[in-house]
Design an enzyme around this catalytic site. Structure first.
Site, PDB file in Angstrom:
ATOM      1  N   ARG A  23       0.862  -1.192   0.000  1.00  0.00           N
ATOM      2  CA  ARG A  23       0.000   0.000   0.000  1.00  0.00           C
ATOM      3  C   ARG A  23       0.898   1.241   0.000  1.00  0.00           C
ATOM      4  O   ARG A  23       1.961   1.245   0.602  1.00  0.00           O
ATOM      5  CB  ARG A  23      -0.874  -0.034   1.242  1.00  0.00           C
ATOM      6  CG  ARG A  23      -1.935   1.025   1.310  1.00  0.00           C
ATOM      7  CD  ARG A  23      -2.867   0.777   2.501  1.00  0.00           C
ATOM      8  NE  ARG A  23      -3.724  -0.373   2.234  1.00  0.00           N
ATOM      9  CZ  ARG A  23      -4.033  -1.309   3.124  1.00  0.00           C
ATOM     10  NH1 ARG A  23      -3.554  -1.256   4.351  1.00  0.00           N
ATOM     11  NH2 ARG A  23      -4.826  -2.305   2.793  1.00  0.00           N
ATOM     12  N   ASN A  87      -0.567  -0.940  13.429  1.00  0.00           N
ATOM     13  CA  ASN A  87      -0.030  -2.003  12.588  1.00  0.00           C
ATOM     14  C   ASN A  87       1.202  -2.603  13.245  1.00  0.00           C
ATOM     15  O   ASN A  87       2.124  -1.867  13.609  1.00  0.00           O
ATOM     16  CB  ASN A  87       0.409  -1.439  11.231  1.00  0.00           C
ATOM     17  CG  ASN A  87      -0.725  -0.865  10.441  1.00  0.00           C
ATOM     18  OD1 ASN A  87      -1.637  -1.572  10.060  1.00  0.00           O
ATOM     19  ND2 ASN A  87      -0.669   0.440  10.193  1.00  0.00           N
ATOM     20  N   ASP A 103       4.733  -4.587   6.612  1.00  0.00           N
ATOM     21  CA  ASP A 103       3.486  -4.821   7.344  1.00  0.00           C
ATOM     22  C   ASP A 103       3.399  -6.316   7.665  1.00  0.00           C
ATOM     23  O   ASP A 103       3.444  -7.149   6.772  1.00  0.00           O
ATOM     24  CB  ASP A 103       2.312  -4.387   6.465  1.00  0.00           C
ATOM     25  CG  ASP A 103       0.970  -4.563   7.135  1.00  0.00           C
ATOM     26  OD1 ASP A 103       0.690  -5.672   7.630  1.00  0.00           O
ATOM     27  OD2 ASP A 103       0.181  -3.612   7.142  1.00  0.00           O
ATOM     28  N   ASP A 107      -2.900  -6.440  13.608  1.00  0.00           N
ATOM     29  CA  ASP A 107      -3.286  -5.065  13.905  1.00  0.00           C
ATOM     30  C   ASP A 107      -3.994  -5.030  15.250  1.00  0.00           C
ATOM     31  O   ASP A 107      -4.634  -6.006  15.643  1.00  0.00           O
ATOM     32  CB  ASP A 107      -4.245  -4.526  12.833  1.00  0.00           C
ATOM     33  CG  ASP A 107      -3.664  -4.609  11.433  1.00  0.00           C
ATOM     34  OD1 ASP A 107      -2.575  -4.048  11.220  1.00  0.00           O
ATOM     35  OD2 ASP A 107      -4.286  -5.239  10.560  1.00  0.00           O
ATOM     36  N   ASP A 120      -6.829  -9.680  12.478  1.00  0.00           N
ATOM     37  CA  ASP A 120      -6.107 -10.344  11.384  1.00  0.00           C
ATOM     38  C   ASP A 120      -5.145 -11.432  11.844  1.00  0.00           C
ATOM     39  O   ASP A 120      -4.119 -11.680  11.206  1.00  0.00           O
ATOM     40  CB  ASP A 120      -5.384  -9.316  10.504  1.00  0.00           C
ATOM     41  CG  ASP A 120      -6.343  -8.307   9.896  1.00  0.00           C
ATOM     42  OD1 ASP A 120      -7.506  -8.673   9.653  1.00  0.00           O
ATOM     43  OD2 ASP A 120      -5.934  -7.157   9.672  1.00  0.00           O
ATOM     44  N   GLU A 123      -4.856 -14.097   9.102  1.00  0.00           N
ATOM     45  CA  GLU A 123      -4.019 -13.624   7.994  1.00  0.00           C
ATOM     46  C   GLU A 123      -2.545 -13.701   8.384  1.00  0.00           C
ATOM     47  O   GLU A 123      -1.710 -14.131   7.591  1.00  0.00           O
ATOM     48  CB  GLU A 123      -4.394 -12.187   7.629  1.00  0.00           C
ATOM     49  CG  GLU A 123      -3.568 -11.608   6.504  1.00  0.00           C
ATOM     50  CD  GLU A 123      -3.880 -10.146   6.219  1.00  0.00           C
ATOM     51  OE1 GLU A 123      -3.331  -9.637   5.229  1.00  0.00           O
ATOM     52  OE2 GLU A 123      -4.631  -9.508   6.983  1.00  0.00           O
TER      53      GLU A 123
END
EC number: 3.6.1.15
Length: 176
Positions: A23, A87, A103, A107, A120, A123
């Site tokens: 991002r 983060n 990253d 989070d 997350d 993930e």
């Protein structure tokens, strides 16, 4: 890159552990720098995702990056109060292109009433396996979650009552 000055605009890029760009934020205004940290503000900032989708941040947010801690903090300023998005990420580096960090998926969201939520986790576990995060990284991130929660609970740094007010006021002085 020379250290940006108060009032300068920088680009922020987040990457994933495998080196892929995740991002990009364009035109973050720098509010303060020192040898270890950068404080900035995003206000209707253009964000580009890795798949080239673009969107603009909805509200002002004070951002905090550090060279020693494995997290960065976003204080989102809304009419109903301040909430935080934190983060778990590598310490930042700065080059001629941007402020950059990795990253690591985990989070912590802090709601305006102070409630905390770890996000997350699935993930993170998936990427930890697929991208082969070293055990040292896993340990560092888990320790930094503890540090982050301590900062939240004790209103340290970006979580202090005065922090957002001071830096949001400074932003308004600089943008005149």
């Amino acid at each position: 890159m020379k250290i940006p000055k108060e009032g300068d605009f920088i680009t922020i890029q987040s990457y994933k552990h495998d080196g892929n760009l995740h991002r990009t934020w364009r035109d973050t205004m720098v509010l303060k720098t020192n040898e270890n940290s950068i404080i900035g503000v995003n206000d209707h900032t253009l964000v580009t995702e890795s798949d080239d989708r673009r969107w603009v941040t909805r509200e002002p947010a004070i951002v905090y990056f550090h060279k020693k801690f494995w997290f960065n903090i976003i204080a989102m300023i809304r009419e109903e109060g301040v909430s935080y998005y934190c983060n778990l990420a590598s310490p930042f580096v700065l080059d001629n292109e941007a402020l950059k960090y990795i990253d690591y998926d985990l989070d912590v969201k802090v709601f305006k009433d102070g409630e905390k939520k770890l996000l997350d986790v699935e993930e993170y576990e998936r990427h930890r396996r697929n991208m082969h995060y070293p055990k040292e990284i896993d340990h560092i991130l888990k320790e930094n979650v503890k540090i982050l929660v301590d900062w939240i609970n004790n209103e340290k740094g970006p979580f202090s009552k005065e922090y957002v007010e001071i830096w949001y006021n400074r932003y308004h002085q600089l943008k005149k």
